[in-house]
Design a protein around this motif. Structure first.
Motif, short mmCIF file in Angstrom:
data_model
loop_
_atom_site.label_atom_id
_atom_site.label_comp_id
_atom_site.label_asym_id
_atom_site.label_seq_id
_atom_site.Cartn_x
_atom_site.Cartn_y
_atom_site.Cartn_z
N GLY A 95 -74.04 11.62 57.55
CA GLY A 95 -73.99 11.20 58.94
C GLY A 95 -74.77 9.93 59.19
N ILE A 96 -74.87 9.56 60.44
CA ILE A 96 -75.50 8.28 60.78
C ILE A 96 -76.99 8.27 60.45
CG2 ILE A 96 -75.97 8.91 63.20
CD1 ILE A 96 -75.23 5.97 63.89
N THR A 97 -77.69 9.41 60.65
CA THR A 97 -79.12 9.43 60.31
C THR A 97 -79.34 9.32 58.81
OG1 THR A 97 -79.09 11.85 60.33
CG2 THR A 97 -79.79 10.75 62.36
N ASP A 98 -78.45 9.90 58.03
CA ASP A 98 -78.56 9.78 56.57
C ASP A 98 -78.41 8.33 56.14
OD1 ASP A 98 -78.66 12.67 56.18
OD2 ASP A 98 -76.52 12.66 56.66
N ALA A 99 -77.43 7.65 56.73
CA ALA A 99 -77.18 6.25 56.36
C ALA A 99 -78.35 5.35 56.77
CB ALA A 99 -75.89 5.77 57.03
N VAL A 100 -78.91 5.57 57.96
CA VAL A 100 -80.01 4.73 58.42
C VAL A 100 -81.30 5.05 57.66
CG1 VAL A 100 -81.46 4.15 60.42
CG2 VAL A 100 -78.98 4.40 60.69
N ARG A 101 -81.49 6.31 57.31
CA ARG A 101 -82.66 6.67 56.50
C ARG A 101 -82.63 5.93 55.17
NH1 ARG A 101 -86.13 10.96 56.56
NH2 ARG A 101 -84.96 11.97 58.21
N GLU A 102 -81.44 5.79 54.59
CA GLU A 102 -81.29 5.12 53.30
C GLU A 102 -81.33 3.60 53.44
OE1 GLU A 102 -78.22 5.08 49.47
OE2 GLU A 102 -77.92 6.48 51.14
#
Length: 793
Positions: free
Chosen positions: A591-598
């Protein structure tokens, strides 16, 4: 106090020091000569020098351990200001009494180790100090006020020096030249006073016995079974005195609860100081500073993996747990610490819930437990279980405010300097305070700041240098987070200054969009944007006019590749069931939080944003406002270093119709457009108001279409040139593509398909037939019958 200061000053004068040394040597010589001539020790000739030496030594001891350890009469906080000198330390007051002028005071102070510490941390050189005469009274008053502001006990020589620097700044420009502000010098003063404690805490010598007495542990029960599944954290706490600055209230609550035989649950994010608070309790208990039932307690940390090792069923687990509880209850001096309490409450990590077995023992106060848990896990695993929550004293550790967190870092710095054998500059700590949140997003201050400082110290140590500067911290953060946080270097500055020109090579006919995005990125990299929220745009316009192309071009030019862009087709997230999948934090779903965390420093493209689920649009009200989003695992992710671009085809017909009527796309046009969007219920006003910019993309005219075709053909030429084939396209083929490939409804999108089907396929066939080979020059045109022709030479 003034009399003691005069005695102290006189006694430490150079002349008297030399006289005291002379007297000591003379008395020793007399005694030695008496013994050398074999006089009896009982004779008066030998007794007299021994008597005088004894008196001399007793006076020296009395002076060193009594006189110079006299505390000021009044604490700064209790001083009403009528006599501020009553709050001066003996050393500070003695310098004031013996010095005629402020210049004399500073000359004396510059040779003291505590003042040298301030000079080094502030980046001052002794030669930088301008000796300017000012009123001694004004120095004393400002030193007193500074102490009161930072809650110091007494006025020290360090306070006097800081006051002098501040009062002479207008004429010396010392701080200005070192890029220091008044508040920063006060922070350095705070740092110096908490590192060099002797002057302010020079109390009379007292004898104190810390720890257990010999054999004291024999009167408590043994914990043989328990020792297999725990580790002793008291030893770790004793190796370095833990600090809990800013957590005094929570510390007091924990002591009160444990004294009532009630267990404690520490709720806070990683880095909030939960472990430090436990270590402080272990340290204070072992040293005997906590009285009552917490006197000389042993603190053990449970190793959950060891506790569950070899267990076949619930019965075996309960049997082992009962044995451990029985030992702890019998010992009478053990407090158990369970970090990550959710691990034994049924979380996915161990999938075992031991709360039912522990609750009866905690209710009766048979065992005392200190557990730690994150706020998200507390809400998920503890709050719903009222019987579990009731046996704990819930103590919440919120992230401290920035000033408190910064001072925690200052207090921790001496320990890091000692362990790494590296000096840390003040500017480096400021940099840590500002950038720590970007280094470890799953931790909070002060923990993430301490970790960043320790990691930077290791990196600097390996490089062979002996001091950490601000740039070292910046380099460490950029290397780990991939976020550009330092000042732009020359190459990046040039790119930012000419970003419109670069974007215009890829985006045609949309000057407002190109300018708006370029300005936003310049604000971001110069630190002029709102640091608590991401930069965001809403691109409105018909299909195929360059909305997505603009985002791709920006990602390619500035973020070094289109693959650096985080892209979501929001039509795939229109249902309520898709919200969790979009949010992230789920196994198997990115999801979007996974992508931004990375990739925390990135461009986020939300295509067809109007098709999103209403719940997702509600989520972005939060993201666009405070720059944070919490995933399905209750982890908060920061969006402050992202650029968010949402695109929408809504009201595209209105835009097309108005442009055909030759209406100017100005502020009035945009106002009418937004009213239409609100009337149709596409976007709510509170969402539209949160975007930094709403940019209208105009339908493409003939000239813009021809330019886009030219760009596409240039791309094709570059691909073939990599194969050593030179290709040229004339105006006839360009006009043919623009006329036959363009569609008013779908904009420029069909152009790429037309080129692919009519030109790329034709060239591919000729390459396979070897009609076009390496080194050939190819000319593509259209004949009088409007048929595509390919000439090879």
């Amino acid at each position: 106090m003034i009399h003691y200061a005069r005695i102290y000053s006189f006694y430490n004068s150079l002349a008297l020091k030399l006289l005291r040394i002379g007297i000591f040597i003379w008395l020793l010589a007399l005694i030695y000569s008496s013994l050398s001539f074999k006089f009896s020790l009982t004779t008066s000739s030998s007794n007299i020098p021994i008597l005088f030496l004894s008196i001399f030594l007793m006076w020296e001891i009395f002076f060193r351990f009594k006189v110079i350890r006299i505390s000021p009469l009044v604490l700064v906080k209790d001083n009403d200001g009528s006599n501020i000198y009553n709050s001066f330390t003996l050393e500070a007051l003695s310098i004031f009494t013996k010095s005629v002028s402020s210049i004399d005071i500073i000359k004396t102070l510059l040779h003291k180790p505590t003042i040298i510490f301030i000079l080094q941390k502030a980046g001052f050189m002794e030669k930088d100090m301008h000796l300017i005469e000012i009123s001694k009274g004004s120095m004393a008053n400002l030193a007193f006020e500074n102490c009161r502001n930072i809650n110091s006990k007494y006025v020290t020589t360090m306070d006097i020096f800081a006051a002098y620097v501040l009062l002479t700044e207008d004429r010396s420009q010392l701080m200005f030249n070192k890029e220091l502000k008044k508040e920063e010098l006060i922070n350095i003063l705070y740092w110096a006073k908490n590192t060099n404690l002797q002057e302010e805490n020079n109390s009379p010598l007292q004898i104190a016995f810390e720890g257990e007495g010999m054999g004291e542990g024999w009167v408590t029960g043994w914990t043989l079974e328990t020792s297999k599944h725990v580790t002793d954290i008291t030893k770790d706490a004793l190796s370095k005195k833990p600090m809990f600055l800013g957590r005094e209230e929570q510390y007091r609550e924990a002591i009160e609860a444990l004294s009532r035989n009630k267990s404690v649950l520490l709720v806070g994010e990683p880095g909030s100081g939960r472990r430090s608070l436990v270590n402080a309790l272990a340290f204070e208990s072992f040293t005997g500073r906590i009285k009552g039932s917490l006197y000389h307690q042993r603190f053990y940390q449970v190793l959950v993996d060891s506790l569950l090792a070899g267990i076949q069923n619930q019965g075996q687990l309960e049997e082992r747990l009962n044995n451990i509880v029985s030992e702890i209850a019998h010992s009478g001096n053990v407090i158990v610490f369970i970090p990550n309490f959710e691990n034994i409450l049924g979380s996915s990590t161990f999938n075992t819930d031991l709360s039912g077995a522990l609750i009866p023992y905690m209710e009766k106060g048979i065992i005392k437990i200190i557990a730690s848990i994150t706020p998200g896990s507390y809400g998920k695993f503890v709050e719903p279980k009222h019987s579990l929550a009731s046996v704990f004293e819930i103590i919440k550790l919120e992230e401290p405010d920035k000033d408190s967190a910064f001072r925690m870092l200052l207090r921790k710095t001496p320990e890091i300097e000692k362990n790494s054998k590296i000096a840390i500059s003040y500017k480096a700590i400021v940099s840590v305070s500002n950038l720590a949140g970007k280094y470890l997003q799953d931790r909070v201050m002060p923990g993430d700041g301490v970790r960043l400082l320790e990691d930077t110290a290791n990196a600097v140590l390996l490089s062979g240098r002996k001091i950490i500067e601000a740039q070292d911290v910046t380099d460490k953060v950029e290397a780990k987070s991939k976020i550009a946080v330092g000042a732009p270097k020359e190459e990046e500055r040039n790119l930012l200054l000419h970003l419109e020109n670069e974007l215009s090579k890829y985006v045609v006919g949309q000057k407002d969009a190109v300018f708006g995005v370029s300005e936003a990125l310049r604000r971001l990299r110069t630190g002029l944007n709102d640091k608590e929220k991401p930069i965001s745009f809403l691109f409105l316009g018909p299909t195929g006019v360059g909305k997505t192309r603009t985002a791709k071009a920006l990602s390619s030019i500035y973020f070094k590749g289109e693959n650096k862009m985080i892209r979501f087709d929001m039509s795939e997230y229109s249902t309520e069931e898709s919200v969790r999948r979009f949010l992230g934090g789920l196994t198997g779903a990115n999801g979007i939080t996974d992508a931004v965390r990375e990739h925390p420093f990135s461009l986020i493209l939300l295509d067809e944003f109007e098709k999103s689920s209403p719940k997702i649009i509600d989520l972005f009200l939060q993201v666009l406002d405070d720059g944070r989003l919490t995933d399905n695992m209750s982890r908060t992710v920061s969006f402050t270093d992202t650029i968010i671009i949402a695109t929408s085809n809504a009201a595209s017909e209105y835009i097309r119709e108005e442009v055909v009527k030759k209406k100017a796309v100005d502020d009035n046009f945009q106002k009418n457009l937004l009213e239409i969007l609100q009337e149709k219920g596409v976007f709510r006003p509170e969402l539209l108001n949160r975007f930094d910019g709403i940019i209208v993309f105009k339908p493409l005219g003939k000239e813009e279409v021809l330019q886009i075709v030219g760009l596409m053909l240039d791309d094709l030429s570059r691909k073939l040139l990599e194969k050593d084939i030179s290709v040229n396209f004339d105006e006839k083929i360009t006009e043919k593509i623009a006329k036959e490939g363009f569609d008013e409804q779908f904009g420029a999108r069909p152009l790429a398909r037309f080129i692919q089907n009519n030109i790329e396929d034709l060239l591919a066939q000729k390459m396979l037939k070897e009609e076009i080979r390496r080194g050939n020059k190819v000319f593509v045109s259209a004949n009088d019958a409007n048929i595509i022709t390919v000439a090879v030479s």
